[in-house]
Design a protein around this motif. Structure first.
Motif, PDB file in Angstrom:
ATOM      1  N   LEU A 135       5.035 -11.508  -2.506  1.00 37.93           N
ATOM      2  CA  LEU A 135       4.928 -11.350  -3.962  1.00 37.93           C
ATOM      3  C   LEU A 135       4.669 -12.705  -4.602  1.00 37.93           C
ATOM      4  O   LEU A 135       5.404 -13.664  -4.359  1.00 37.93           O
ATOM      5  CB  LEU A 135       6.216 -10.737  -4.506  1.00 37.93           C
TER       6      LEU A 135
ATOM      7  N   THR B 199      -4.188  -8.037  -5.699  1.00 36.98           N
ATOM      8  CA  THR B 199      -3.195  -7.257  -4.973  1.00 36.98           C
ATOM      9  C   THR B 199      -3.870  -6.328  -3.983  1.00 36.98           C
ATOM     10  O   THR B 199      -4.745  -5.540  -4.346  1.00 36.98           O
ATOM     11  CB  THR B 199      -2.330  -6.437  -5.947  1.00 36.98           C
TER      12      THR B 199
ATOM     13  N   GLN C 262       0.723  -7.550   3.221  1.00 35.54           N
ATOM     14  CA  GLN C 262       0.659  -7.167   1.814  1.00 35.54           C
ATOM     15  C   GLN C 262       0.734  -8.393   0.918  1.00 35.54           C
ATOM     16  O   GLN C 262       1.608  -9.252   1.084  1.00 35.54           O
ATOM     17  CB  GLN C 262       1.804  -6.216   1.466  1.00 35.54           C
TER      18      GLN C 262
ATOM     19  N   THR D 287       0.997  -9.029  -3.178  1.00 34.46           N
ATOM     20  CA  THR D 287       1.193  -8.407  -4.483  1.00 34.46           C
ATOM     21  C   THR D 287       1.272  -9.504  -5.535  1.00 34.46           C
ATOM     22  O   THR D 287       2.076 -10.427  -5.424  1.00 34.46           O
ATOM     23  CB  THR D 287       2.484  -7.581  -4.519  1.00 34.46           C
TER      24      THR D 287
ATOM     25  N   SER E 235       1.983 -10.258  -9.385  1.00 33.87           N
ATOM     26  CA  SER E 235       2.590  -9.689 -10.587  1.00 33.87           C
ATOM     27  C   SER E 235       2.066 -10.397 -11.830  1.00 33.87           C
ATOM     28  O   SER E 235       1.834 -11.599 -11.831  1.00 33.87           O
ATOM     29  CB  SER E 235       4.111  -9.836 -10.528  1.00 33.87           C
TER      30      SER E 235
END
Length: 120
Positions: free
Chosen positions: A11, A90, A115, A117, A119
């Motif tokens: 993230l 993302t 992954q 991601t 934000s």
């Protein structure tokens, strides 16, 4: 057999940076290129960046100017650094390598994906 293992991802806040790396191992007669692809939900897998064994690079328009692909000290590793990340970055990022195991014919190999991601 050839295996690709990816490192990095996670993230990240918009505007931030990340570094992904990938290592190939196994029976490798020659490695022609390594690349990063990504696949966002509901979309097709797309090329992000590629580097050949001669060092030639190419980037998708979406990351051009924000991404840098490079080969590691190990001939069978590659890294991708992306700056100024956007929510649209993302996706699951996949490492790709075009490898000839035996000297007969090269084919593409894929990592399991990591992954990323971003934000907002």
């Amino acid at each position: 057999q050839v295996h690709l293992v990816e490192f990095g991802g996670g993230l990240v806040q918009a505007g931030g940076s990340l570094r992904l790396s990938c290592e190939a191992s196994g029976t490798i007669f020659s490695l022609n290129s390594m690349a990063w692809y990504r696949q966002a939900p509901g979309k097709q897998r797309e090329l992000v960046a590629q580097i050949t064994n001669s060092g030639t690079t190419r980037y998708s328009d979406s990351v051009k100017g924000r991404g840098t692909i490079s080969r590691g000290n190990d001939a069978y590793s590659v890294a991708l650094r992306m700056n100024n990340l956007k929510p649209e970055d993302t996706a699951v990022y996949y490492c790709n390598a075009n490898i000839d195991e035996t000297g007969w014919m090269a084919r593409d190999y894929w990592g399991q994906g990591t992954q990323v991601t971003v934000s907002s």
